[in-house]
Design a protein around this motif. Structure first.
Motif, mmCIF file in Angstrom:
data_model
loop_
_atom_site.group_PDB
_atom_site.id
_atom_site.type_symbol
_atom_site.label_atom_id
_atom_site.label_comp_id
_atom_site.label_asym_id
_atom_site.label_seq_id
_atom_site.Cartn_x
_atom_site.Cartn_y
_atom_site.Cartn_z
ATOM 1 N N GLN A 87 -59.477 -14.162 -17.352
ATOM 2 C CA GLN A 87 -59.447 -15.466 -17.216
ATOM 3 C C GLN A 87 -59.585 -16.054 -18.630
ATOM 4 O O GLN A 87 -59.032 -17.144 -18.940
ATOM 5 C CB GLN A 87 -60.333 -16.254 -16.266
ATOM 6 N N LEU A 88 -60.820 -15.727 -19.187
ATOM 7 C CA LEU A 88 -61.249 -16.177 -20.598
ATOM 8 C C LEU A 88 -60.094 -15.852 -21.618
ATOM 9 O O LEU A 88 -59.621 -16.576 -22.531
ATOM 10 C CB LEU A 88 -62.695 -15.607 -20.980
ATOM 11 N N PHE A 89 -59.655 -14.578 -21.496
ATOM 12 C CA PHE A 89 -58.491 -14.271 -22.306
ATOM 13 C C PHE A 89 -57.537 -15.240 -22.330
ATOM 14 O O PHE A 89 -56.812 -15.478 -23.469
ATOM 15 C CB PHE A 89 -58.183 -12.875 -22.376
ATOM 16 N N THR A 110 -57.883 -13.622 -29.800
ATOM 17 C CA THR A 110 -57.524 -12.809 -28.613
ATOM 18 C C THR A 110 -56.870 -11.434 -29.490
ATOM 19 O O THR A 110 -56.655 -10.507 -28.808
ATOM 20 C CB THR A 110 -56.624 -13.484 -27.833
ATOM 21 N N SER A 111 -56.047 -11.849 -30.470
ATOM 22 C CA SER A 111 -55.412 -10.750 -31.222
ATOM 23 C C SER A 111 -56.240 -9.656 -31.727
ATOM 24 O O SER A 111 -56.183 -8.448 -31.446
ATOM 25 C CB SER A 111 -54.678 -11.057 -32.354
#
Ligand SMILES: [Zn+2]
Length: 164
Positions: free
Chosen positions: A2-4, A15-16
């Protein structure tokens, strides 16, 4: 996840970075995977880093040639090995009074106090909780709650031989 998903549009660099640097190695540090590996409770590299720091300090302080440094390093390693063996002996032969119950008769004096404590914690957890995820068996080679349930004692055969 979810956070991602929340971060992926606004913080794509973050995120990368997580995806390419850390998540590709998740099996090596995330409990979902490491809890299926026998690691005997060693889940960090702190001890190795401490030993490495001691060696680096000794070498930095050492005045002399390669042979002198080698001798000092060898001496440090031998002393550390002796200390570890002595701590194993102390742990096996100094038995805490809480392990004098008949449940531990067959293993007392063969395994460390830490090992007895882990089995005791598991036994208590099983009595109060009832469920078992077999984590102690998988990560430490020790009898887990479902193996201990209903037994009046534990045996050396139920313990991975590397523990004694
Ligand atoms: Zn179990």
């Amino acid at each position: 996840m979810q956070l991602f998903n929340m971060c992926k549009d606004k913080y794509s660099n973050f995120t990368s970075y997580c995806s390419t640097t850390w998540l590709v190695h998740k099996e090596k540090f995330a409990k979902a995977w490491t809890n299926h590996v026998m690691h005997f409770g060693t889940t960090t590299s702190n001890r190795a880093e401490g030993a490495h720091a001691s060696l680096k300090k000794m070498l930095r302080d050492c005045k002399g040639d390669l042979a002198t440094s080698w001798d000092a390093s060898h001496s440090l390693t031998c002393n550390r090995h002796t200390e570890i063996l002595a701590s194993f002996e102390r742990s096996i032969h100094r038995i805490d009074h809480i392990f004098m119950f008949p449940f531990y008769t067959n293993i007392r004096g063969f395994v460390s106090n830490k090992c007895l404590q882990l089995i005791d914690d598991e036994h208590i957890r099983m009595k109060s909780y009832g469920g078992c995820d077999c984590l102690l068996r998988e990560t430490h080679g020790l009898p887990c709650g479902c193996e201990l349930a209903g037994h009046r004692s534990t045996t050396l055969l139920s313990i991975n031989s590397i523990c004694y």
